[in-house]
Design a protein around this motif. Structure first.
Motif, short mmCIF file in Angstrom:
data_model
loop_
_atom_site.label_atom_id
_atom_site.label_comp_id
_atom_site.label_asym_id
_atom_site.label_seq_id
_atom_site.Cartn_x
_atom_site.Cartn_y
_atom_site.Cartn_z
N LYS A 112 0.84 -1.21 0.00
CA LYS A 112 0.00 0.00 0.00
C LYS A 112 0.87 1.26 0.00
CE LYS A 112 -3.85 2.42 0.60
NZ LYS A 112 -3.28 3.75 0.76
N LEU A 113 1.93 1.25 0.79
CA LEU A 113 2.84 2.39 0.82
C LEU A 113 3.50 2.60 -0.54
CD1 LEU A 113 4.58 1.90 4.30
CD2 LEU A 113 3.03 3.76 3.65
N ALA A 114 3.88 1.50 -1.18
CA ALA A 114 4.50 1.60 -2.50
C ALA A 114 3.56 2.25 -3.51
CB ALA A 114 4.93 0.22 -2.98
N ARG A 115 2.28 1.89 -3.45
CA ARG A 115 1.30 2.51 -4.35
C ARG A 115 1.14 3.99 -4.04
NH1 ARG A 115 -1.73 -2.24 -3.37
NH2 ARG A 115 -3.20 -1.06 -2.07
N ASP A 116 1.15 4.32 -2.75
CA ASP A 116 1.03 5.73 -2.35
C ASP A 116 2.24 6.54 -2.83
OD1 ASP A 116 -1.39 5.24 -1.18
OD2 ASP A 116 -0.59 5.08 0.87
N PHE A 117 3.41 5.93 -2.76
CA PHE A 117 4.61 6.63 -3.22
C PHE A 117 4.50 6.99 -4.70
CE2 PHE A 117 7.23 4.15 0.13
CZ PHE A 117 6.82 5.04 1.12
N ALA A 122 5.12 13.89 -4.50
CA ALA A 122 5.92 14.58 -3.50
C ALA A 122 6.46 13.59 -2.46
CB ALA A 122 5.09 15.67 -2.82
N VAL A 123 5.58 12.70 -2.00
CA VAL A 123 6.00 11.69 -1.02
C VAL A 123 6.99 10.72 -1.66
CG1 VAL A 123 5.22 9.83 0.50
CG2 VAL A 123 3.81 11.87 0.19
N GLY A 124 6.67 10.29 -2.87
CA GLY A 124 7.57 9.38 -3.57
C GLY A 124 8.93 10.00 -3.82
N TRP A 142 14.26 3.56 -6.90
CA TRP A 142 13.99 2.68 -5.76
C TRP A 142 12.50 2.59 -5.45
CZ3 TRP A 142 18.13 -0.03 -4.41
CH2 TRP A 142 19.39 0.50 -4.70
N VAL A 143 11.78 3.68 -5.62
CA VAL A 143 10.34 3.67 -5.36
C VAL A 143 9.62 2.84 -6.42
CG1 VAL A 143 8.27 5.11 -5.27
CG2 VAL A 143 10.36 5.87 -4.15
#
Length: 295
Positions: A112-117, A122-124, A142-143
């Motif tokens: 889920k975090l990877a999808r959000d990145f 900006a977060v990614g 890396w992301v």
């Protein structure tokens, strides 16, 4: 794995009514290994140890993309990890068998975090910058790698603790050598000598062409470390080539750039059995594919 490939190929040839051995006892097919990073180091270990044991390795060519093995030219983070691993190995090996994301829940959370990145640039971008600093400024995506299909809640890659310890040992010894079991007696049992085998000293056993490729922007395995492989192989009389691309470490496997694909194909076409008539045809198809991508 290689022996299984050999078994399958020889079985196929028998089914098709073809000879499974040539007149000079060489295998009737060509097998080229294309490896990246740790895979490159593993294949070099495999070829050298099989030759020492006087067993066939079945390979016809090695194409190694930023291969591991030599790591003394690295950043402060890797040096700190090296000393930490070597100092804490007796304790950590008992409580940390591998580095991975345990349980389905935590893998789902990371996914889920990877999808959000990827959904929130900006977060990614922040995570990408932090990761780049951790690995010494390497600009790999890396992301983006975390968004690959094999990073999912059901399954996820991991790294054995002893693989990481082996890397720390090689970095500390400033040599590409086998795993050190911690005592002369243990090493004697596995290798027949008090010290682990220094693979660089046995590069003369490599009897197939090797193509080494380094990334100019690779700060995980720097070009100087790939060049060290090259110099040792050249000095040992190995048929070896060296090339560089403007890549970071993960670009070799993640970006799928046309120039790298064309280079790898050109090296594979050097295998025996490729006729001169085939070469222009393949080069033409690569050229057409490149024009299609550019358009």
């Amino acid at each position: 794995m290689v022996e299984k490939i050999h078994e399958v190929k020889t079985t196929e040839l028998k089914i098709n009514g073809l000879e499974t051995e040539e007149e000079d006892n060489s295998q009737p097919y060509k097998l080229c290994a294309i490896c990246h990073s740790l895979g490159g180091a593993a294949m070099l270990m495999y070829v050298v140890t099989r030759r020492i044991e006087e067993k066939p390795h079945r390979l016809s060519r090695l194409i190694l993309l930023s291969p591991a093995g030599f790591h003394q030219d690295s950043n402060l983070v890797f040096t700190t990890m090296e000393h930490l691993f070597l100092m804490m190995a007796p304790i950590l090996s008992r409580i940390i068998p591998a580095f991975y994301i345990p349980t389905r829940f935590f893998r789902m959370l990371l996914n889920k975090l990877a999808r959000d990145f990827n959904n929130y640039p900006a977060v990614g971008g922040l995570v990408q910058t932090l990761m780049s600093y951790v690995v010494g400024g390497d600009s790999s995506n890396w992301v983006g790698v975390l968004g690959l299909p094999h990073y999912n809640m059901n399954d996820m890659p991991g790294v054995s603790f002893f693989v990481a310890l082996h890397l720390a040992q090689m970095k500390h010894a400033r040599k590409f050598r086998m795993y050190d079991y911690g005592s002369p007696a243990a090493n004697m049992e596995f290798y027949g000598s008090p010290e682990p085998l220094d693979l660089g000293e046995y590069y003369g056993f490599i009897d197939i062409p090797v193509d080494l490729v380094a990334g100019k922007r690779d700060n995980v395995i720097r070009p100087s470390m790939v060049i060290k492989h090259y110099k040792l192989m050249k000095g040992a009389g190995v048929e070896v080539s060296y090339n560089e691309f403007e890549y970071a470490h993960l670009d070799f496997t993640f970006s799928h750039r046309e120039e790298l694909l064309a280079y790898v194909m050109s090296r594979m076409l050097l295998l025996e059995g490729v006729t001169k008539q085939q070469l222009p045809s393949n080069q033409k198809s690569l050229k057409l594919k490149k024009e299609k991508v550019n358009s």
